[in-house]
Enzyme design. Sequence first.
Site, PDB file in Angstrom:
ATOM      1  N   CYS A  33      71.407  44.580  34.929  1.00 59.52           N
ATOM      2  CA  CYS A  33      72.556  43.688  34.928  1.00 59.52           C
ATOM      3  C   CYS A  33      73.701  44.409  35.628  1.00 59.52           C
ATOM      4  O   CYS A  33      73.593  45.589  35.982  1.00 59.52           O
ATOM      5  CB  CYS A  33      72.934  43.268  33.506  1.00 59.52           C
ATOM      6  SG  CYS A  33      73.119  44.643  32.351  1.00 59.52           S
ATOM      7  N   TYR A  50      79.867  40.704  50.346  1.00 64.66           N
ATOM      8  CA  TYR A  50      80.235  39.499  49.620  1.00 64.66           C
ATOM      9  C   TYR A  50      81.392  39.819  48.679  1.00 64.66           C
ATOM     10  O   TYR A  50      81.596  40.979  48.298  1.00 64.66           O
ATOM     11  CB  TYR A  50      79.053  38.934  48.822  1.00 64.66           C
ATOM     12  CG  TYR A  50      78.489  39.872  47.767  1.00 64.66           C
ATOM     13  CD1 TYR A  50      79.037  39.922  46.486  1.00 64.66           C
ATOM     14  CD2 TYR A  50      77.412  40.702  48.043  1.00 64.66           C
ATOM     15  CE1 TYR A  50      78.529  40.773  45.512  1.00 64.66           C
ATOM     16  CE2 TYR A  50      76.889  41.563  47.078  1.00 64.66           C
ATOM     17  CZ  TYR A  50      77.457  41.590  45.824  1.00 64.66           C
ATOM     18  OH  TYR A  50      76.948  42.446  44.864  1.00 64.66           O
ATOM     19  N   THR A  78      76.452  46.104  44.944  1.00 59.79           N
ATOM     20  CA  THR A  78      76.826  46.504  46.295  1.00 59.79           C
ATOM     21  C   THR A  78      78.270  46.131  46.621  1.00 59.79           C
ATOM     22  O   THR A  78      78.882  46.753  47.488  1.00 59.79           O
ATOM     23  CB  THR A  78      75.890  45.883  47.344  1.00 59.79           C
ATOM     24  OG1 THR A  78      75.931  44.455  47.233  1.00 59.79           O
ATOM     25  CG2 THR A  78      74.470  46.362  47.152  1.00 59.79           C
ATOM     26  N   ARG A 125      70.876  54.046  42.965  1.00 60.09           N
ATOM     27  CA  ARG A 125      70.259  52.902  43.643  1.00 60.09           C
ATOM     28  C   ARG A 125      70.482  52.974  45.146  1.00 60.09           C
ATOM     29  O   ARG A 125      71.572  53.304  45.616  1.00 60.09           O
ATOM     30  CB  ARG A 125      70.857  51.602  43.117  1.00 60.09           C
ATOM     31  CG  ARG A 125      70.117  50.347  43.582  1.00 60.09           C
ATOM     32  CD  ARG A 125      70.898  49.095  43.240  1.00 60.09           C
ATOM     33  NE  ARG A 125      70.057  47.899  43.223  1.00 60.09           N
ATOM     34  CZ  ARG A 125      70.534  46.671  43.355  1.00 60.09           C
ATOM     35  NH1 ARG A 125      71.824  46.467  43.514  1.00 60.09           N
ATOM     36  NH2 ARG A 125      69.728  45.627  43.324  1.00 60.09           N
ATOM     37  N   ARG A 131      69.799  42.673  55.275  1.00 59.76           N
ATOM     38  CA  ARG A 131      70.938  41.754  55.381  1.00 59.76           C
ATOM     39  C   ARG A 131      72.105  42.177  54.487  1.00 59.76           C
ATOM     40  O   ARG A 131      73.204  41.618  54.604  1.00 59.76           O
ATOM     41  CB  ARG A 131      70.495  40.334  55.025  1.00 59.76           C
ATOM     42  CG  ARG A 131      69.887  40.211  53.656  1.00 59.76           C
ATOM     43  CD  ARG A 131      69.258  38.849  53.390  1.00 59.76           C
ATOM     44  NE  ARG A 131      68.387  38.873  52.235  1.00 59.76           N
ATOM     45  CZ  ARG A 131      68.802  38.848  50.975  1.00 59.76           C
ATOM     46  NH1 ARG A 131      70.093  38.779  50.723  1.00 59.76           N
ATOM     47  NH2 ARG A 131      67.938  38.870  49.970  1.00 59.76           N
ATOM     48  N   TYR A 158      65.649  48.855  46.407  1.00 61.83           N
ATOM     49  CA  TYR A 158      65.666  47.397  46.558  1.00 61.83           C
ATOM     50  C   TYR A 158      65.233  47.078  47.978  1.00 61.83           C
ATOM     51  O   TYR A 158      65.848  47.530  48.941  1.00 61.83           O
ATOM     52  CB  TYR A 158      67.071  46.873  46.280  1.00 61.83           C
ATOM     53  CG  TYR A 158      67.216  45.371  46.234  1.00 61.83           C
ATOM     54  CD1 TYR A 158      66.189  44.548  45.778  1.00 61.83           C
ATOM     55  CD2 TYR A 158      68.410  44.767  46.608  1.00 61.83           C
ATOM     56  CE1 TYR A 158      66.341  43.174  45.722  1.00 61.83           C
ATOM     57  CE2 TYR A 158      68.582  43.384  46.548  1.00 61.83           C
ATOM     58  CZ  TYR A 158      67.539  42.595  46.102  1.00 61.83           C
ATOM     59  OH  TYR A 158      67.685  41.231  46.047  1.00 61.83           O
ATOM     60  N   ASP A 251      69.636  40.313  35.391  1.00 60.65           N
ATOM     61  CA  ASP A 251      70.365  40.342  36.663  1.00 60.65           C
ATOM     62  C   ASP A 251      71.712  39.640  36.552  1.00 60.65           C
ATOM     63  O   ASP A 251      72.319  39.298  37.568  1.00 60.65           O
ATOM     64  CB  ASP A 251      69.556  39.756  37.821  1.00 60.65           C
ATOM     65  CG  ASP A 251      70.159  40.102  39.192  1.00 60.65           C
ATOM     66  OD1 ASP A 251      70.686  41.215  39.339  1.00 60.65           O
ATOM     67  OD2 ASP A 251      70.116  39.246  40.092  1.00 60.65           O
ATOM     68  N   ASN A 256      75.081  36.597  44.626  1.00 58.92           N
ATOM     69  CA  ASN A 256      74.564  36.017  45.866  1.00 58.92           C
ATOM     70  C   ASN A 256      73.529  34.919  45.658  1.00 58.92           C
ATOM     71  O   ASN A 256      72.680  34.703  46.530  1.00 58.92           O
ATOM     72  CB  ASN A 256      73.978  37.098  46.780  1.00 58.92           C
ATOM     73  CG  ASN A 256      75.029  37.728  47.671  1.00 58.92           C
ATOM     74  OD1 ASN A 256      75.894  37.032  48.211  1.00 58.92           O
ATOM     75  ND2 ASN A 256      74.975  39.030  47.803  1.00 58.92           N
TER      76      ASN A 256
END
Length: 298
Positions: A33, A50, A78, A125, A131, A158, A251, A256
């Site tokens: 999460c 984003y 991110t 991570r 993308r 990831y 999550d 996104n």
Amino acid sequence: MSAFTPDADWLHWKVGPCLPSYKPPAGAVDAHCHVFGPGSQFPFAPERKYTPCDASKDQLWALRDHLGFSRNVIVQATCHGADNRALVDALHHSQGFARGVATVKGSVTDSELQALHAAGVRGVRFNFVKRLVDALPFDELGTIAERIKPLGWHIVIYFEAQELPELYDFFTALPTTVVVDHMGRPDVTKPVDGPEFGLFLKLLRENENFWSKVSCPERLSQVGPPGYDDVVPFARAVVEQFPERVLWGTDWPHPNMKSHMPDDGHLVDMIPKIAVTEELQKKLLIDNPMRLYWPELG
């Protein structure tokens, strides 16, 4: 008020999710999460891809209690880049019931790593989804993997299924425990026994330091909620073949998402579909995350 305006197409996480029919066992861990900001207190990274809505630690604790979980593993998002202040703040206020996965750069100092460890960080991570990043982090990952090994940390990676062939040899050379986010994002329109997912299963089968999160059906499904039934065979295959090396998480707050915003209660109700016995559920939700993130309590 947040100092940032979310992207125009940003979907806000669902307020007031349903109460799941499935009751997690006492001590269950939501092992994937995030927290976002609040942006007024913890600014988002200038290089972010984003801009999300705020999703605070207190809102995460409320969701944890509503869904019937006891602990959280908070993964650096991110949108915050390598500024882990929001993550560390959440860990410091968790009363020991949360651990963290950070994002760090090659320039991180040993004292900074030690401070993250003291806060409750147990992994780093790295994002290989093209993308979402400007450049794939091959060099940094190799360097940092060696530096975190003495701390007992692991690497979280990831990536998407079609990228695994070109990344396979690099990943299998890593010297730490490696946790793959979301089963490597398989294409669930392809056969579960086909070559693409077969390569992912081979990665787990031939490399005992590799674990997988069986999470995020909402990102993978073509049939959608509430059951996400097309994802079940993939997640169940991983749970049943590698029961000692699987993790599950919501999550939340679902960054996104473009097609729909999932109801976290529905996601919890998927657990008995992919871990069909109480023994498998206990390993998935308690034994495995506790061994990886709270080994001192074992």
